[in-house]
Design an enzyme around this catalytic site. Structure first.
Site, PDB file in Angstrom:
ATOM      1  N   GLY B  44     -18.645  -3.914  22.214  1.00  0.00           N
ATOM      2  CA  GLY B  44     -18.700  -5.328  22.899  1.00  0.00           C
ATOM      3  C   GLY B  44     -19.450  -5.125  24.019  1.00  0.00           C
ATOM      4  O   GLY B  44     -20.434  -4.057  24.034  1.00  0.00           O
ATOM      5  N   ALA B  46     -18.916  -3.724  27.057  1.00  0.00           N
ATOM      6  CA  ALA B  46     -19.300  -2.441  27.747  1.00  0.00           C
ATOM      7  C   ALA B  46     -19.892  -1.271  26.437  1.00  0.00           C
ATOM      8  O   ALA B  46     -20.773  -0.714  26.981  1.00  0.00           O
ATOM      9  CB  ALA B  46     -17.836  -1.858  27.869  1.00  0.00           C
ATOM     10  N   GLY B  47     -19.633  -1.475  25.408  1.00  0.00           N
ATOM     11  CA  GLY B  47     -19.994  -0.410  24.469  1.00  0.00           C
ATOM     12  C   GLY B  47     -21.459  -0.723  24.290  1.00  0.00           C
ATOM     13  O   GLY B  47     -22.231   0.053  23.869  1.00  0.00           O
ATOM     14  N   SER B 286     -11.045 -22.600  28.586  1.00  0.00           N
ATOM     15  CA  SER B 286     -11.775 -21.627  29.639  1.00  0.00           C
ATOM     16  C   SER B 286     -11.138 -22.023  31.307  1.00  0.00           C
ATOM     17  O   SER B 286     -10.764 -23.340  31.376  1.00  0.00           O
ATOM     18  CB  SER B 286     -13.263 -22.013  29.738  1.00  0.00           C
ATOM     19  OG  SER B 286     -13.795 -21.605  31.113  1.00  0.00           O
ATOM     20  N   ARG B 332      -5.134 -16.813  38.429  1.00  0.00           N
ATOM     21  CA  ARG B 332      -4.420 -16.916  37.314  1.00  0.00           C
ATOM     22  C   ARG B 332      -2.982 -16.461  37.064  1.00  0.00           C
ATOM     23  O   ARG B 332      -2.152 -17.351  36.579  1.00  0.00           O
ATOM     24  CB  ARG B 332      -5.297 -15.944  35.964  1.00  0.00           C
ATOM     25  CG  ARG B 332      -6.569 -16.462  35.789  1.00  0.00           C
ATOM     26  CD  ARG B 332      -7.232 -15.575  34.826  1.00  0.00           C
ATOM     27  NE  ARG B 332      -8.501 -16.152  34.415  1.00  0.00           N
ATOM     28  CZ  ARG B 332      -9.430 -15.591  33.790  1.00  0.00           C
ATOM     29  NH1 ARG B 332      -9.235 -14.425  33.085  1.00  0.00           N
ATOM     30  NH2 ARG B 332     -10.669 -16.132  33.411  1.00  0.00           N
ATOM     31  N   HIS B 403      -3.538 -12.390  27.506  1.00  0.00           N
ATOM     32  CA  HIS B 403      -4.841 -12.606  27.451  1.00  0.00           C
ATOM     33  C   HIS B 403      -5.644 -11.249  27.734  1.00  0.00           C
ATOM     34  O   HIS B 403      -6.323 -10.778  26.902  1.00  0.00           O
ATOM     35  CB  HIS B 403      -5.431 -13.751  28.733  1.00  0.00           C
ATOM     36  CG  HIS B 403      -6.883 -13.834  28.880  1.00  0.00           C
ATOM     37  ND1 HIS B 403      -7.396 -14.193  27.542  1.00  0.00           N
ATOM     38  CD2 HIS B 403      -7.712 -14.016  29.665  1.00  0.00           C
ATOM     39  CE1 HIS B 403      -8.651 -14.354  27.732  1.00  0.00           C
ATOM     40  NE2 HIS B 403      -8.973 -14.029  29.237  1.00  0.00           N
ATOM     41  N   ARG B 437      -6.558  -9.831  37.066  1.00  0.00           N
ATOM     42  CA  ARG B 437      -8.103 -10.038  37.085  1.00  0.00           C
ATOM     43  C   ARG B 437      -8.448 -11.440  37.249  1.00  0.00           C
ATOM     44  O   ARG B 437      -8.099 -12.235  36.846  1.00  0.00           O
ATOM     45  CB  ARG B 437      -8.379  -9.756  35.700  1.00  0.00           C
ATOM     46  CG  ARG B 437     -10.057  -9.717  35.599  1.00  0.00           C
ATOM     47  CD  ARG B 437     -10.461  -9.305  34.127  1.00  0.00           C
ATOM     48  NE  ARG B 437     -10.033 -10.116  33.119  1.00  0.00           N
ATOM     49  CZ  ARG B 437     -10.603 -11.396  32.766  1.00  0.00           C
ATOM     50  NH1 ARG B 437     -11.677 -11.864  33.659  1.00  0.00           N
ATOM     51  NH2 ARG B 437     -10.232 -12.030  31.924  1.00  0.00           N
TER      52      ARG B 437
END
Lengths: 262, 638
Positions: B44, B46-47, B286, B332, B403, B437
């Site tokens: 993804g 990061a990877g 979103s 959130r 999520h 987050r």
């Protein structure tokens, strides 16, 4: 929720592996909620198959939000089914009628060998990208983002091309199994942006070459790909790719082999 | 007793920590980099960005993903945007403000030094992604456009229509594919990591299953990076993609990597509500919609009128009422909790009573349909496809859903886990988001870790560690392979009466009920009785049809569910021990007027769990958190 319930007959392509012979097998999908997605309907069929000791129908899927490009098979001759601009995971059962008979088969293309049932191997598309679908930019030293100005119209057009999810429906819908819509979307995205200019010609030549080498057929601009595309990638991209390729081929220069002096 | 966790936070002022670290890190000369190999699990944001950067530097990289193509990683689903402290809008943003907002947004359970570094490199991320052709939204003059997101009062979110994650992933993916073409990155798709191999106490490789053929393969390397995403699928119904799993991280945990703050899960406020029992997953709308959408419920309980028939003075715009400064842009966790309260009061809408309205009527009046469609058109279409309702004509219905997971493998400042040579990036680690987050910061963290942090810290590890040559024929690989094969054999041989999904659903119900948006001691204790029973039944009664030496989707799922059951138990244990409320971890016993009540005297720490063997309770270690720059204070968005 008390939505309408449907009963359907499914004729599904079953194929154990790439080298095995496949064939259609008939299943009943009973009491399907009209709010369920097509894949949720298949989930329910699979739960029943497993309970009976049978193997479930294998199909590719992941995000189930129409974004990842994993899912896709042919329903009654149409890639991703009857709704336009939709992936099969976003196709809901309210678009079907009670008692319908549906035929489900995998993407058919020489470049997409069947893995199992409705799953095919689409790694040829990745190899087209690795042939040139990138901008050479090492991490860590990029200039300030606003020093590269991009007119909004160009950015929007590039974005519309970049929105391709690589699902392969265009290939499946094409009578020649051409990957022109996919390849052209990436070539367009980068050709439209200032960042893509340096490698523009080389990119067009390499990506078109990779597409041919993978065994995809030629484009005859029939337009079936555009109709099947869940993301409305436009045929204009193919025109742009052809132009990019012709210009690049006509003006290709040999690479210099000279090393540095010092 | 608790072993001291060394976070390796560099000394000196916070603004200088990353710079001085980079100077102090050991370097590996380019000719030697070719001799070193790195494994990246997960491709993804990061990877893929880590694989691309390490490949550029000259390391031999092997990248693994479970998908047929790295372009399908779940990073694609992040719609709204990516934050960066560019201050292009001249609205008062700065590195320090992004840092401040993130620490506060995470309810003071993140590590300050990591968060500052994240804010610091955020501007470079935008530069990097623009340079590699990500088609971000632009103003007419050609400059980049911004919007605002929950938890912030400045406009610092960069976006690409409603597909920011997709476009950023395609950017990182194409950079990785460039390295594949250059021969520095070897890509192995449709491989699932099923064990971590350690030799002399260091991570030296992985064992994977080829999902197409069932073959078990060993791969050796000098360092291993896990970037395999989060574990929200423990709830069965979540916004995560179907194949998101904890397996890679969990196997590393079982080899000795501590698992930090597992109970910190994020419940996102704007998901499409559940429609029925057979639903397989939830779809997120979103958070950017809250820029223009107004959240409300009817003032009267049980008001079943069509929303368009409910007059203004009979609507409760509760976020604007309770949080006048942040309004609909409350973070959130806060927005989710408020939605739950309103539904608990009996003022929820939808047939289930578990939904609130997200209304664009005023925005459409103010800006026109065209502008709204330009901003959110694809989200509106997606909503209509799923629900059959047109959000231009009536308000959307939304409800909170699992999520993102803030917990993950414990890492130090260098992103190295408690296993030497095992690095963890993106959502799979725990470090930057604390207990909650903020929107548009996951993409930022994934790319920061992959493009900017790991290239330096991996070099430091390789340059500073004596690494003997190992090969995949080493006994440790054989032993790991045998273990993996034995577990597969066991799963295949049970041939019980219940499907894998039925176990997953049951686990999900337990987790949502007792370890979801609100938790209490009694419920958590109940879950800790139910889960071990479920585990026992799973291993006696699961049915995996088919053949292990072929593509077998049920077998893949069975392995993942087995790991989710174990993780679920640890999450409940972690939630039970943390006797406070913070961010997305809300213990009903600890609250002031419905807001989370932290206990900084006793819980201002990271809880990192050590695996002690199957069926043996895990050991809880703690890392004390120091807040030297953003002072501990009760979060207020009022």
């Amino acid at each position: 929720m008390a939505g309408k319930l449907l009963n359907l007959t499914l004729k599904v392509w079953r194929q154990k592996g790439p080298k095995d012979q496949g064939g259609f097998v008939e299943y009943q999908a009973k009491n399907v909620s009209e709010d369920a997605s097509f894949l949720e309907m298949l989930d329910a069929v699979n739960e029943e198959l497993i309970s009976k000791g049978d193997e479930p129908i294998a199909f590719d899927h992941d995000c189930r939000e129409g974004i990842c490009g994993s899912c896709g098979f042919v329903i009654d001759g149409e890639a991703h089914g009857r709704l336009r601009s939709t992936t099969v995971c976003q196709l809901h059962m309210r678009n079907f009628d009670d008692g319908e008979v549906l035929t489900l088969e995998p993407w058919r293309a020489q470049a997409f060998p069947v893995i199992k049932d409705l799953m095919v191997n689409r790694s040829a598309l990745d190899r087209i990208i690795s042939a040139g679908g990138y901008i050479s930019e090492n991490a860590g030293n990029a200039v300030d983002a606003n020093s590269i100005l991009v007119p909004k119209a160009d950015a929007d057009e590039a974005m519309s091309s970049a929105t391709c999810i690589g699902c392969g429906a265009c290939v499946a819908a094409c009578k020649n199994a051409s990957a022109a819509l996919f390849t052209s979307a990436k070539i367009s995205h980068m050709a439209l942006l200032p960042q893509g200019q340096v490698e523009r010609k080389e990119r067009a030549i390499k990506m078109v070459g990779a597409m041919d080498a993978e065994g995809f057929g030629s484009c005859t601009t029939t337009g079936a790909c555009e109709v099947a595309c869940p993301k409305d990638i436009s045929l204009t991209n193919i025109s742009r790719m052809n132009r990019e390729f012709f210009v690049a081929s006509a003006t290709q220069r040999p690479k210099h082999k000279d090393g540095g002096a010092g | 007793m608790s072993k001291k966790l060394d976070s390796k936070i560099p000394s000196g002022p916070i603004e200088k920590k990353w710079e001085s670290s980079k100077f102090n890190y050991k370097l590996v000369n380019p000719a030697n980099k070719r001799k070193h190999s790195v494994i990246v699990v997960g491709t993804g944001l990061a990877g893929a960005s880590a694989a691309a950067s390490l490949g550029e530097l000259g390391y031999k990289v092997k990248a693994f993903c479970i998908h047929d193509s790295p372009r399908r990683a779940h990073s694609v689903a992040a719609q709204g945007g990516i934050n960066a402290a560019k201050n292009y809008q001249n609205d008062g943003d700065s590195t320090y403000r992004l840092f401040y907002d993130t620490v506060k947004g995470g309810d003071f359970r993140a590590r300050e030094a990591n968060v500052f570094r994240l804010a610091e490199v955020s501007a470079n991320i935008i530069d990097q992604m623009v340079a590699q052709g990500v088609p971000f939204a632009r103003e007419y003059g050609g400059t980049l456009a911004n919007r605002s997101f929950g938890g912030a009062q400045v406009s610092r979110t960069f976006y690409a229509r409603g597909q920011t994650g997709q476009q950023l992933l395609l950017g990182a993916y194409s950079e990785m594919m460039r390295q594949v073409d250059a021969g520095t990155v070897e890509l192995r798709t449709r491989r699932e990591m099923l064990d971590l191999v350690m030799i002399d106490g260091k991570a030296r490789g992985i064992v994977v299953r080829n999902l197409n053929t069932g073959e078990i393969e060993s791969h050796e390397a000098d360092a291993v990076i896990i970037a395999s995403g989060g574990y929200s699928n423990v709830f069965f119904l979540s916004t995560n993609a179907m194949n998101c799993a904890v397996t890679a991280a969990w196997k590393a945990h079982k080899r000795g990597a501590y698992f930090a703050n597992p109970c910190f899960t994020q419940i996102h406020p704007t998901c499409i509500p559940v429609h029925g029992e057979n639903q397989s997953k939830l779809t997120l709308m979103s958070e950017s919609l809250r820029n223009d959408g107004r959240v409300w419920v009817p003032k009267a309980q049980g008001d079943k009128r069509h929303p368009n028939e409910i007059p203004e003075n009979e609507r409760d715009y509760y976020l604007e009422r309770v949080y006048p400064s942040f309004g609909n842009l409350a973070p959130r966790d806060v927005a989710s909790r408020q939605a739950k309260y309103r539904c608990d009061e009996g003022r929820g809408v939808n047939e289930t009573g578990k939904a609130v309205y997200l209304d664009f009527k005023d925005a459409i009046q103010r800006l026109g349909v065209d502008k709204i469609s330009e901003r959110y058109g694809n989200l509106f279409e997606m909503y209509e496809k799923i629900t059959g309702d047109n959000p231009y004509k009536m308000p959307m219905m939304i409800y909170p859903a699992p999520h993102y997971t803030m917990g993950g493998l414990w890492v130090d400042y260098n992103l190295e886990s408690t296993i030497p040579g095992l690095f963890v990036a993106g959502e799979a680690n725990f470090s930057d988001h604390g207990a909650n987050r903020l929107g548009a910061s996951a993409l930022m963290q994934g790319l920061a870790d992959g493009y900017f942090v790991l290239p330096s810290t991996i070099g430091n590890y390789i340059g500073g560690t004596k690494l003997e040559k190992v090969s995949a024929t080493h006994d440790a690989f054989k032993a790991a392979e045998d273990g993996v094969k034995k577990e597969i054999q066991k799963l295949m041989s049970i041939q019980g009466n219940r499907t894998v999904d039925s176990f997953h659903k049951e686990l999900g119900h337990i987790m949502w009920e007792y370890c979801g948006m609100a938790r209490n001691e009694q419920g958590l204790k109940k879950a800790l009785e139910l889960i071990p029973k479920l585990k026992e039944e799973f291993w006696q009664n699961v049915r995996v049809p088919g053949d292990a030496n072929y593509l077998n989707v049920e077998l893949e799922k069975a392995g993942r569910v087995a790991d989710f059951i174990e993780l679920g138990e640890l999450m409940c244990r972690d939630a039970l021990e943390r006797k406070e409320s913070c961010g997305g971890h809300y213990r009903e016993e600890y609250q002031i007027d419905g807001e989370a009540k932290r206990d900084d005297a006793n819980f201002c720490h990271v809880a990192a769990w050590e695996y002690n063997g199957d069926g043996v309770p895990e050991t809880r270690h703690t890392e004390e958190l120091q807040f030297e720059n953003v002072h501990l204070a009760t979060r207020s968005y009022k």
